[in-house]
Design an enzyme around this catalytic site. Structure first.
Site: not given
Ligand SMILES: NC(=O)c1ccc[n+]([C@@H]2O[C@H](COP(=O)([O-])OP(=O)(O)OC[C@H]3O[C@@H](n4cnc5c(N)ncnc54)[C@H](OP(=O)(O)O)[C@@H]3O)[C@@H](O)[C@H]2O)c1
Length: 303
Positions: A13-14, A37, A60-62, A125, A129
């Site tokens: 998403q981000v 990663l 990230a692993y989310t 999780y 983090k």
């Molecule tokens: N989502 C939330 O509600 C939330 C809340 C608070 C903080 N955050 C933090 O904000 C940041 C962005 O979150 P987001 O919502 O954008 O997460 P997201 O949509 O789940 O995207 C995570 C990305 O990480 C990639 N990824 C996962 N495992 C990987 C690996 N082994 N090697 C390389 N890439 C890998 C995924 O790849 P694929 O597309 O191939 O799966 C995906 O593109 C993260 O640091 C998260 O912890 C998120």
């Protein structure tokens, strides 16, 4: 000279929102296939080859609940990988912008959290983090760790899309009403990061650190759901979109206890963004403004 930026996780998403917002910059945007990663050798090799001036790491692993049953993977991606990225960036005299979460707190505080409050994650999780945050800090390179919360957007799987889908399919929905935080749009995050790129003097060590980085004002998951449906209905009147089955009155408030999940969530996820405002003069829009922008774009994209 223009900065070369290495951006991870561009299918997230981000990451996706950042890739779009950073199109004017010299960005190398990598997918999981191009930068894995879980593979420390691959991380080192890619960073050494590309020699970025700045790494932005939204990957990230989310999967919060799944992390409870595969902690090693969560620790590798969220804890070890940021450390390796930071070590390699440091060798290049580069800096890093990394994302973290409200889940580093246990949620027992009565008021909004500030950055110096004690961390105490209650899930794998959250622990993973926190490991990543600590690793980056310990490497000691110029860094921004942006703790955000409840992320959703036009791209990727998220709560907003789930609510719209369920409200279209069902007569009523039961949503948790006793967890509080700030829904934050990936679009607001990306716009905020672009702003930071222009104001962050990454040679100034005293600006490095952790920042809360969310849309402003707070609600519950139930409040967020009601606003999603209200906003959708408002726009559907104007644009002739299909009607939802469930309306605001059909969204029923339940407690966390009534919706058990494998991972515990903090009840209070409210993050106070005052530090961001005072150091960088940056305030993200309210969560309601963020939502209006995203719902509009989801519909436009799907037409
Ligand atoms: N989502 C939330 O509600 C939330 C809340 C608070 C903080 N955050 C933090 O904000 C940041 C962005 O979150 P987001 O919502 O954008 O997460 P997201 O949509 O789940 O995207 C995570 C990305 O990480 C990639 N990824 C996962 N495992 C990987 C690996 N082994 N090697 C390389 N890439 C890998 C995924 O790849 P694929 O597309 O191939 O799966 C995906 O593109 C993260 O640091 C998260 O912890 C998120």
């Amino acid at each position: 000279m223009r900065k070369k930026i290495l951006l991870t996780g561009v299918n997230g998403q981000v990451g996706y929102a950042l890739k779009y917002q950073l199109s004017q910059y010299d960005v190398i945007a990598l997918t999981r296939d191009q930068l894995d990663l879980t593979n420390t050798n691959n991380i080192r090799q890619v960073v050494r080859e590309l020699k970025p001036d700045l790494i932005i790491n939204p990957a990230a692993y989310t999967a919060v609940d799944k992390a409870e049953s595969e902690p090693e993977l969560a620790y590798a991606i969220n804890g070890t990988a940021p450390q390796i990225l930071a070590e390699e960036a440091s060798k290049l005299n580069a800096s890093i912008i990394h994302f973290s979460t409200d889940y580093v707190y246990d949620g027992t505080k009565k008021t909004a959290y500030i950055e110096v409050d004690e961390v105490n994650p209650v899930s794998v999780y959250g622990k993973s983090k926190l490991l990543g945050e600590n690793a980056i800090r310990s490497v000691g390179l110029p860094h921004l760790i942006l703790r955000t919360s409840w992320v959703y957007g036009t791209y990727g799987k998220n709560f907003l899309k789930t609510i719209l889908r369920l409200a279209a399919e069902r007569d009523s929905l039961k949503i948790v009403a006793d967890q509080f935080g700030a829904p934050t749009s990936s679009h607001s995050i990306a716009e905020g990061v672009v702003y930071l790129l222009n104001v962050w003097q990454d040679n100034q060590e005293n600006q490095s650190g952790v920042y809360h980085f969310t849309n402003t004002e707070y609600t519950s998951w139930h409040g967020f759901s009601c606003e999603i449906v209200t906003e959708y209905n408002r726009l559907s009147e104007v644009n002739g979109w299909p009607k939802l089955k469930a309306n605001v009155d059909d969204i029923l408030a339940i407690s966390t206890e009534e919706y058990p999940t494998p991972a515990a969530r903090p009840q209070n996820s409210k993050l106070d963004n005052t530090k961001l405002k005072s150091v960088f003069k940056l305030e993200l829009p309210s969560w309601q403004q963020g939502l209006q922008q995203v719902i509009q774009n989801i519909q436009i994209a799907e037409k």
